[in-house]
Design an enzyme around this catalytic site. Structure first.
Site, PDB file in Angstrom:
ATOM      1  N   THR A  35       6.071  -3.752  -0.586  1.00  0.00           N
ATOM      2  CA  THR A  35       5.679  -5.056  -1.097  1.00  0.00           C
ATOM      3  C   THR A  35       4.567  -4.812  -2.106  1.00  0.00           C
ATOM      4  O   THR A  35       3.972  -3.728  -2.153  1.00  0.00           O
ATOM      5  CB  THR A  35       5.197  -5.997   0.033  1.00  0.00           C
ATOM      6  OG1 THR A  35       4.233  -5.307   0.824  1.00  0.00           O
ATOM      7  CG2 THR A  35       6.349  -6.449   0.893  1.00  0.00           C
ATOM      8  N   LYS A  91       0.045  -6.333  -0.734  1.00  0.00           N
ATOM      9  CA  LYS A  91      -0.853  -5.902   0.353  1.00  0.00           C
ATOM     10  C   LYS A  91      -1.941  -5.007  -0.243  1.00  0.00           C
ATOM     11  O   LYS A  91      -2.710  -5.469  -1.070  1.00  0.00           O
ATOM     12  CB  LYS A  91      -0.036  -5.243   1.461  1.00  0.00           C
ATOM     13  CG  LYS A  91       0.964  -6.215   2.100  1.00  0.00           C
ATOM     14  CD  LYS A  91       1.636  -5.637   3.312  1.00  0.00           C
ATOM     15  CE  LYS A  91       2.515  -6.660   4.004  1.00  0.00           C
ATOM     16  NZ  LYS A  91       3.897  -6.705   3.489  1.00  0.00           N
TER      17      LYS A  91
HETATM   18  N1  DSN Z   1       4.079 -10.161   7.415  1.00  0.00           N
HETATM   19  C1  DSN Z   1       3.719  -8.820   7.062  1.00  0.00           C
HETATM   20  C2  DSN Z   1       2.553  -8.344   7.831  1.00  0.00           C
HETATM   21  O1  DSN Z   1       1.691  -9.166   8.101  1.00  0.00           O
HETATM   22  O2  DSN Z   1       2.454  -7.181   8.168  1.00  0.00           O
HETATM   23  C3  DSN Z   1       4.863  -7.896   7.180  1.00  0.00           C
HETATM   24  O3  DSN Z   1       5.950  -8.455   6.532  1.00  0.00           O
END
Ligand code: DSN
Length: 430
Positions: free
Chosen positions: A217, A220
């Protein structure tokens, strides 16, 4: 700015600025990323890929998407990159569709051990359309049980093995994953969504030499907009020379329609930022902060996150800690712990992380301070006789929240947290 929504956005900005955002999968994007995300690029349809579109007027969009893919290839040193997946789950679905036929065996870390829904959890597409086999972490040290993984792989002959986690505080041994994948001829895919920033910083080893495909992703530790990328390594092309077409067909028409071009542009901006030397420092600081945070809370972390067991307080009390910390201005999420004795909705742990705090410039000494607030909140909760899930009372969660809201000591901690947090700038807000 007439819409009620803009007032609510201001309210949320206040929360993000005066609170401590410690959900490890969250971060703050830069002004430049926000600008690209909120741009007129949202107006355009462009199904297909650069120079192969189903709609006219895509001359500029082609340049944007090509640029984003080039940056991704440069950053990860891979020959092929895709940036159209709307987020991590559709990207993982595209990868699975590209590698497997329905009914094939897919292996991933179990949800309770810190794996992801799309790696074979019950009720996810990955176990509805494929035969999911989960491996686990060991009960004693919470590290991946590679002996179990190897035995399961030999028994079930998976087509795809996921090497990726969402609540795992240790480094991953990609070499060992590769060895097992080779034993059974599986495609090895790294889902490094959580740790991409740490890989770029060189704190964690890159999965590129070991894996066939990589999914990450972008929002993050990478600090980009919501989104995802699929990368093909040299190995991946050797394993399957047809993989390019398979991934493209899985993205569209397999799963998605038109790409979100504003998102693609914002991904490109964040990749430019990640290619700067300062990003390496940022990634390294995330890990230093998590290490100190973990130590101060009596545990360990080799990543950006801390998984804290609360079984010493009782089972299934993660929600009490989450709500209590929220009242004190500290946002975390309740989380299962390995061998969870309670349930996923009422788990016995919490998950905390440092990426967003590090984006505000916080350092090790700040983590010690934050850990002491966390400990004070947990002690406070321990002393309260809060309704428990086991009492089976209707609306008990509301009761818990109301009781916590009235608590004077939590209010005092919140004042301290707000005054501390307010001193740190927030990218995109202040
Ligand atoms: N929702 C994400 C997380 O908080 O790790 C993973 O998709």
């Amino acid at each position: 700015m007439a819409s009620k929504i803009f007032k609510l956005i201001e309210e949320e900005a206040h929360r993000q600025k005066y609170g401590l955002e410690m959900i490890p999968s969250e971060n703050y994007v830069s002004d430049a990323v926000l600008k690209a995300l909120g741009s007129i690029l949202t107006n355009k349809y462009s199904e297909g890929f650069p120079l192969r579109r189903y709609y006219g007027g895509n001359e500029v969009i082609d340049k944007i998407e090509t640029y984003a893919c080039d940056l991704a290839k440069k950053l990860f040193k891979v020959p092929q990159a895709y940036v159209q997946s709307y987020s991590g789950s559709p990207a993982n679905m595209a990868v699975t569709m590209a590698v497997c036929e329905p009914g094939d065996v897919v292996m991933g870390l179990s949800l309770a051990s810190g794996g992801h829904l799309t790696h074979g959890a019950k009720l996810s597409f990955s176990s509805i359309f494929y035969k999911a086999v989960n491996y686990n972490v060991r009960g004693d040290d919470w590290k991946i049980d590679f002996d179990e993984l190897e035995a399961l792989a030999k028994k079930h002959k998976p087509k795809l093995i996921w090497a990726g986690t969402t609540a795992y505080p240790f480094k991953l041994d990609y070499r060992r994953f590769r060895k097992i994948a080779d034993m059974v001829g599986a495609t090895l895919v790294a889902d490094c969504s959580h740790i991409t920033g740490l890989i770029i910083a060189g704190v964690h080893e890159s999965p590129v030499p070991y894996c066939d495909l990589i999914m990450t992703t972008t929002h993050k530790t990478l600090r980009g907009p919501r989104g995802a990328m699929i990368l093909v390594t040299e190995r991946g092309f050797k394993k399957d020379p047809e993989i390019k077409g398979k991934i493209e067909r899985a993205i569209i028409p397999g799963i998605q329609g038109g790409p979100h071009n504003h998102q693609t542009a914002a991904i490109a901006v964040s990749l430019e930022e990640a290619l700067k030397p300062s990003f390496k420092k940022y990634g390294a600081q995330i890990a230093k902060n998590a290490k100190v945070l973990a130590q101060s809370l009596g545990t360990v972390s080799e990543t950006h996150l801390v998984l804290l067991s609360l079984t010493g307080y009782g089972y299934g009390l993660g929600y009490q800690a989450q709500y209590g910390l929220e009242e004190a201005g500290i946002t975390v999420n309740k989380n299962t712990i390995p061998g969870e004795p309670a349930s996923p909705f009422y788990p016995s742990g919490i998950r905390l992380g440092t990426p967003a705090l590090t984006s505000r410039g916080m350092k090790e000494k700040d983590m010690v301070k934050i850990a002491s607030w966390i400990k004070r909140v947990l002690e406070e909760i321990r002393g309260l006789d809060l309704p428990k899930m086991q009492d089976m009372r209707k609306d008990f969660l509301r009761e818990v929240k109301l009781k916590l809201r009235k608590n004077k000591n939590l209010k005092q901690i919140r004042r301290e947290v707000e005054s501390f947090a307010g001193k740190f700038p927030v990218p995109g807000i202040s």
